[in-house]
Write an enzyme that holds these catalytic residues in place. Sequence first.
Site, PDB file in Angstrom:
ATOM      1  N   ARG A 151       0.854  -1.190   0.000  1.00 48.62           N
ATOM      2  CA  ARG A 151       0.000   0.000   0.000  1.00 48.62           C
ATOM      3  C   ARG A 151       0.888   1.237   0.000  1.00 48.62           C
ATOM      4  O   ARG A 151       2.085   1.142   0.245  1.00 48.62           O
ATOM      5  CB  ARG A 151      -0.951  -0.015   1.187  1.00 48.62           C
ATOM      6  CG  ARG A 151      -0.241  -0.271   2.487  1.00 48.62           C
ATOM      7  CD  ARG A 151      -1.213  -0.394   3.632  1.00 48.62           C
ATOM      8  NE  ARG A 151      -0.480  -0.803   4.826  1.00 48.62           N
ATOM      9  CZ  ARG A 151      -1.011  -0.914   6.023  1.00 48.62           C
ATOM     10  NH1 ARG A 151      -2.286  -0.666   6.206  1.00 48.62           N
ATOM     11  NH2 ARG A 151      -0.284  -1.276   7.055  1.00 48.62           N
ATOM     12  N   ASN A 184      -4.498   7.538   4.900  1.00 46.22           N
ATOM     13  CA  ASN A 184      -4.280   6.713   6.088  1.00 46.22           C
ATOM     14  C   ASN A 184      -2.800   6.749   6.432  1.00 46.22           C
ATOM     15  O   ASN A 184      -1.954   6.467   5.582  1.00 46.22           O
ATOM     16  CB  ASN A 184      -4.684   5.252   5.816  1.00 46.22           C
ATOM     17  CG  ASN A 184      -4.732   4.429   7.096  1.00 46.22           C
ATOM     18  OD1 ASN A 184      -5.527   4.711   7.989  1.00 46.22           O
ATOM     19  ND2 ASN A 184      -3.860   3.439   7.203  1.00 46.22           N
ATOM     20  N   GLU A 185      -2.490   7.132   7.632  1.00 47.37           N
ATOM     21  CA  GLU A 185      -1.092   7.152   8.088  1.00 47.37           C
ATOM     22  C   GLU A 185      -0.153   7.626   6.975  1.00 47.37           C
ATOM     23  O   GLU A 185       0.719   6.880   6.510  1.00 47.37           O
ATOM     24  CB  GLU A 185      -0.672   5.770   8.586  1.00 47.37           C
ATOM     25  CG  GLU A 185      -1.407   5.342   9.832  1.00 47.37           C
ATOM     26  CD  GLU A 185      -0.798   4.106  10.507  1.00 47.37           C
ATOM     27  OE1 GLU A 185      -0.065   3.368   9.841  1.00 47.37           O
ATOM     28  OE2 GLU A 185      -1.073   3.903  11.689  1.00 47.37           O
ATOM     29  N   GLU A 206      -6.816   4.136  15.878  1.00 47.05           N
ATOM     30  CA  GLU A 206      -6.435   2.723  15.882  1.00 47.05           C
ATOM     31  C   GLU A 206      -5.613   2.411  17.113  1.00 47.05           C
ATOM     32  O   GLU A 206      -4.753   3.191  17.500  1.00 47.05           O
ATOM     33  CB  GLU A 206      -5.511   2.386  14.698  1.00 47.05           C
ATOM     34  CG  GLU A 206      -6.120   2.401  13.346  1.00 47.05           C
ATOM     35  CD  GLU A 206      -5.072   2.086  12.278  1.00 47.05           C
ATOM     36  OE1 GLU A 206      -4.080   1.398  12.594  1.00 47.05           O
ATOM     37  OE2 GLU A 206      -5.243   2.552  11.154  1.00 47.05           O
ATOM     38  N   TRP A 242       3.491  -7.344  13.206  1.00 46.54           N
ATOM     39  CA  TRP A 242       4.586  -6.752  12.439  1.00 46.54           C
ATOM     40  C   TRP A 242       5.884  -6.551  13.217  1.00 46.54           C
ATOM     41  O   TRP A 242       6.801  -5.905  12.751  1.00 46.54           O
ATOM     42  CB  TRP A 242       4.142  -5.449  11.771  1.00 46.54           C
ATOM     43  CG  TRP A 242       3.260  -4.538  12.597  1.00 46.54           C
ATOM     44  CD1 TRP A 242       1.898  -4.436  12.482  1.00 46.54           C
ATOM     45  CD2 TRP A 242       3.644  -3.625  13.635  1.00 46.54           C
ATOM     46  NE1 TRP A 242       1.414  -3.519  13.389  1.00 46.54           N
ATOM     47  CE2 TRP A 242       2.465  -2.998  14.101  1.00 46.54           C
ATOM     48  CE3 TRP A 242       4.862  -3.272  14.213  1.00 46.54           C
ATOM     49  CZ2 TRP A 242       2.461  -2.046  15.116  1.00 46.54           C
ATOM     50  CZ3 TRP A 242       4.871  -2.312  15.233  1.00 46.54           C
ATOM     51  CH2 TRP A 242       3.674  -1.720  15.668  1.00 46.54           C
ATOM     52  N   GLU A 257      -2.243  -9.166   7.246  1.00 40.11           N
ATOM     53  CA  GLU A 257      -2.605  -8.837   8.622  1.00 40.11           C
ATOM     54  C   GLU A 257      -3.490  -9.893   9.272  1.00 40.11           C
ATOM     55  O   GLU A 257      -4.172  -9.624  10.262  1.00 40.11           O
ATOM     56  CB  GLU A 257      -3.239  -7.446   8.657  1.00 40.11           C
ATOM     57  CG  GLU A 257      -2.201  -6.418   8.199  1.00 40.11           C
ATOM     58  CD  GLU A 257      -2.637  -4.979   8.320  1.00 40.11           C
ATOM     59  OE1 GLU A 257      -3.793  -4.694   7.966  1.00 40.11           O
ATOM     60  OE2 GLU A 257      -1.819  -4.150   8.744  1.00 40.11           O
ATOM     61  N   ALA A 258      -3.450 -11.113   8.716  1.00 38.78           N
ATOM     62  CA  ALA A 258      -4.324 -12.176   9.231  1.00 38.78           C
ATOM     63  C   ALA A 258      -4.044 -12.479  10.705  1.00 38.78           C
ATOM     64  O   ALA A 258      -4.950 -12.856  11.440  1.00 38.78           O
ATOM     65  CB  ALA A 258      -4.168 -13.439   8.395  1.00 38.78           C
ATOM     66  N   PHE A 259      -2.798 -12.308  11.146  1.00 40.62           N
ATOM     67  CA  PHE A 259      -2.497 -12.613  12.544  1.00 40.62           C
ATOM     68  C   PHE A 259      -2.435 -11.364  13.425  1.00 40.62           C
ATOM     69  O   PHE A 259      -1.912 -11.403  14.527  1.00 40.62           O
ATOM     70  CB  PHE A 259      -1.216 -13.451  12.645  1.00 40.62           C
ATOM     71  CG  PHE A 259      -1.457 -14.853  12.164  1.00 40.62           C
ATOM     72  CD1 PHE A 259      -2.222 -15.735  12.919  1.00 40.62           C
ATOM     73  CD2 PHE A 259      -0.985 -15.270  10.929  1.00 40.62           C
ATOM     74  CE1 PHE A 259      -2.495 -17.015  12.470  1.00 40.62           C
ATOM     75  CE2 PHE A 259      -1.252 -16.550  10.467  1.00 40.62           C
ATOM     76  CZ  PHE A 259      -2.011 -17.432  11.237  1.00 40.62           C
ATOM     77  N   HIS A 260      -2.965 -10.269  12.922  1.00 40.51           N
ATOM     78  CA  HIS A 260      -3.100  -9.052  13.742  1.00 40.51           C
ATOM     79  C   HIS A 260      -4.430  -9.179  14.481  1.00 40.51           C
ATOM     80  O   HIS A 260      -5.454  -9.488  13.874  1.00 40.51           O
ATOM     81  CB  HIS A 260      -3.109  -7.837  12.818  1.00 40.51           C
ATOM     82  CG  HIS A 260      -2.990  -6.519  13.521  1.00 40.51           C
ATOM     83  ND1 HIS A 260      -3.931  -6.050  14.404  1.00 40.51           N
ATOM     84  CD2 HIS A 260      -2.029  -5.567  13.461  1.00 40.51           C
ATOM     85  CE1 HIS A 260      -3.553  -4.856  14.845  1.00 40.51           C
ATOM     86  NE2 HIS A 260      -2.403  -4.545  14.292  1.00 40.51           N
TER      87      HIS A 260
HETATM   88  C1  GLA Z   1      -1.533   0.781  10.744  1.00 39.28           C
HETATM   89  C2  GLA Z   1      -2.516   0.851   9.617  1.00 39.28           C
HETATM   90  C3  GLA Z   1      -3.570  -0.225   9.670  1.00 39.28           C
HETATM   91  C4  GLA Z   1      -2.960  -1.539  10.075  1.00 39.28           C
HETATM   92  C5  GLA Z   1      -2.266  -1.370  11.386  1.00 39.28           C
HETATM   93  C6  GLA Z   1      -1.694  -2.658  11.919  1.00 39.28           C
HETATM   94  O1  GLA Z   1      -1.862   1.516  11.825  1.00 39.28           O
HETATM   95  O2  GLA Z   1      -3.153   2.098   9.522  1.00 39.28           O
HETATM   96  O3  GLA Z   1      -4.164  -0.305   8.414  1.00 39.28           O
HETATM   97  O4  GLA Z   1      -2.072  -1.950   9.099  1.00 39.28           O
HETATM   98  O5  GLA Z   1      -1.197  -0.472  11.207  1.00 39.28           O
HETATM   99  O6  GLA Z   1      -1.108  -2.497  13.176  1.00 39.28           O
END
Ligand code: GLA
EC number: 3.2.1.23
Length: 722
Positions: free
Chosen positions: A122, A160-161, A320, A328, A368-371
Amino acid sequence: MSMQRKHTWPSLLTANGKGIAFGGDYNPDQWPEEVWDEDIRLMKQAKVNVVALGIFSWDRIQPAEGEWDFAWLDRIINKLGDAGISVDLASATASAPIWLYNKYPEVLPQDKYGHVINAGSRQSWRPTSPVFKRFALALCKALAERYADNPTVTAWHIGNEYGWNNREDYSDDALREFRLWCARKYGSIDALNKAWGSSFWSQEVHSFDDVLLPRHMGPDSMVNPSQQLDFERFGNDMLLEFYKAERDVIAEISPDKPCTTNFMISTDQCAMDYAQWGREVDFVSNDHYFHEGESHLDELACSDSLVSSIAERNPWYLMEHSTSAVQWKPLNARKRHGELLRDSLAHVAMGADAINFFQWRQSAFGAEAFHSAMLPHAGEHSKLFERVCELGEALDMLSSAGVPGSTLVSSGTAILFSAQSEWATRCQTLPSNKLNHWHDVRDWYRAFLDAGSRADVVPLSAHWEGYSTVVLPTMLVLSNEDAYRLKTFAAAGGTVIVGYASGLVDEQFHVGLGGYPGAGDGVLRDMLGIRGEEFNILGDEAQGETREISLSNGMVTRLWQNDIDVVPDADVLATYEGEGAEEWELQGVPAITSHAYGDGKAIFVGCDLKCEDIARLISKELSEVLTNTSSSIDYATSEFEDIDAGANRSVNNAILHTVRKGENGIFDFYIVRGNSPVEVSVEAGTVLVAQHCTQADSSAQPDHQTRYALQRNGILITKRQA
Ligand code: GLA
């Protein structure tokens, strides 16, 4: 400097539009539509009242150039609205579709070696690409036109971020824009040459077309730090301009809905000049991911304190955080019993009026399946979902008690943070490349808590003159203007604490002459009553050399010592002593000094110290700072009356105590910092709002107080009359 936008908080779909916003990122496009109804049933069960929708959905919204599909988005927004769940709708620009990259590969960024960053993740786009901007703004426009009047959509989540994957871009688009940026900033090429010190190594440029990006210049090359610092600013500015362009397209069509974007102020991240970004959002949002280990809560409070300052003490939005482990880091610790609720309520204690997670339903596939998520792989019958529901209940109680809208009461001490110093301490041509401004801010923050007090973290660029003490940890960059601000502040009665490696260079990365620290043409030196000639740098690299030096007060320094002289009227609070000091010719040299200046004083901490030693310094040698900062509450008598004097007081160092004040009352938050239980007594007439891992003692107490026993992860929230 642009004007601060008016703080505008997004409404909920509750009867009065108010309440703590509770929910998370929602990615229904990862799931078949049959799952959506179950999502909504469970959201209601957990008392979720908002979701951030469509952050990574560009491809589903625009499956091909010129083709749009809003039908699925309409359906899910309708379902959410019918369930009373409001939507923070994304501009969906954070992750572009593969078709765009295939057809327009010129939007991809380049690294400093000239490698093209591949698509497939992304934020694989350059903010300076006119092509990418055209597509992104068309998407913003299409979304705004469709949902500006939709009552379920109550806020816009732009991007986003920003900078997560494209903070640095060395492409030709970036080069073109960098030259323009330099021309705007410097006006003349002479001014740029002067600022960059280009006479060094024959680097003078004769027109802005000669200006270079700091691309890779060979394995042993060293980048001009003045150019590098401008490149950092430029990267920040390009992303900010991109954000503003998206925001403006949306705001023009949808002026009544507030816009935000989620910052990344946490643990090891503070990549942007968020003080500048804070002026461009309608409400401040942040993403926070926790720091494992004993500093977990302290780091959370430190990051949040900066967020709250950037929000100018208005409530802010936690966009978030995680219900448990992330995926990660090399090892991803889960949250233990009580930590999910404790962390969430700690964010509220630090001024958040929104508690949101990444993400609602845990993904079954993808990176991110294991988040962790609010609804785990195990489904609704799980400990984690129960805790999420418990949190929904708790936040509901806080809303009913009137917490939303109340503001965090400031402390008397400001620890100053500056993105410029954060970027500059990462420069590779300093006396040590182990400097880290943000981490030193965190150590000082923690040390104040350990000393039984609480400081605020405040941007250097903000108005901090109302504090009684300011601390500058590793504030490498200080402009003349800031050096004079500090001087005026001290002369008027303030206390200034200056850490090692502070005030060494100005905003162009030019070293102040005449001895260290040279900021403000000697103003900082005069104020501190010191003058340094050399730095003494220690490290593991030099075999057989000493790795630490002791101080006369028993403290130890391991990285950086300033070899200084002091003026006769300066007080020496500690000197270097012992074998290591002898070896490095520092025996008896002042390490920590205090100098009366005008009506105030200036303290110099000339070496790095461990957090525990900073705490000792604050409680012993600098104890008057504590009196200015906060008066410790004697919990046996529990007095709260001088709250308006700016006091945020801790029971002692076992508790993080914050106060939020609003039209519905004064809210006290007590949070256990360590692993041992703590007792808190509150005065008669104080109403219990919420408790977690906490028990009230029913036995009779003096003066009708109530005593509470707070266990590990315990929180007590009480209310009293304003
Ligand atoms: C960031 C992103 C999210 C996700 C989280 C995972 O904050 O904005 O989309 O990837 O990290 O911790």
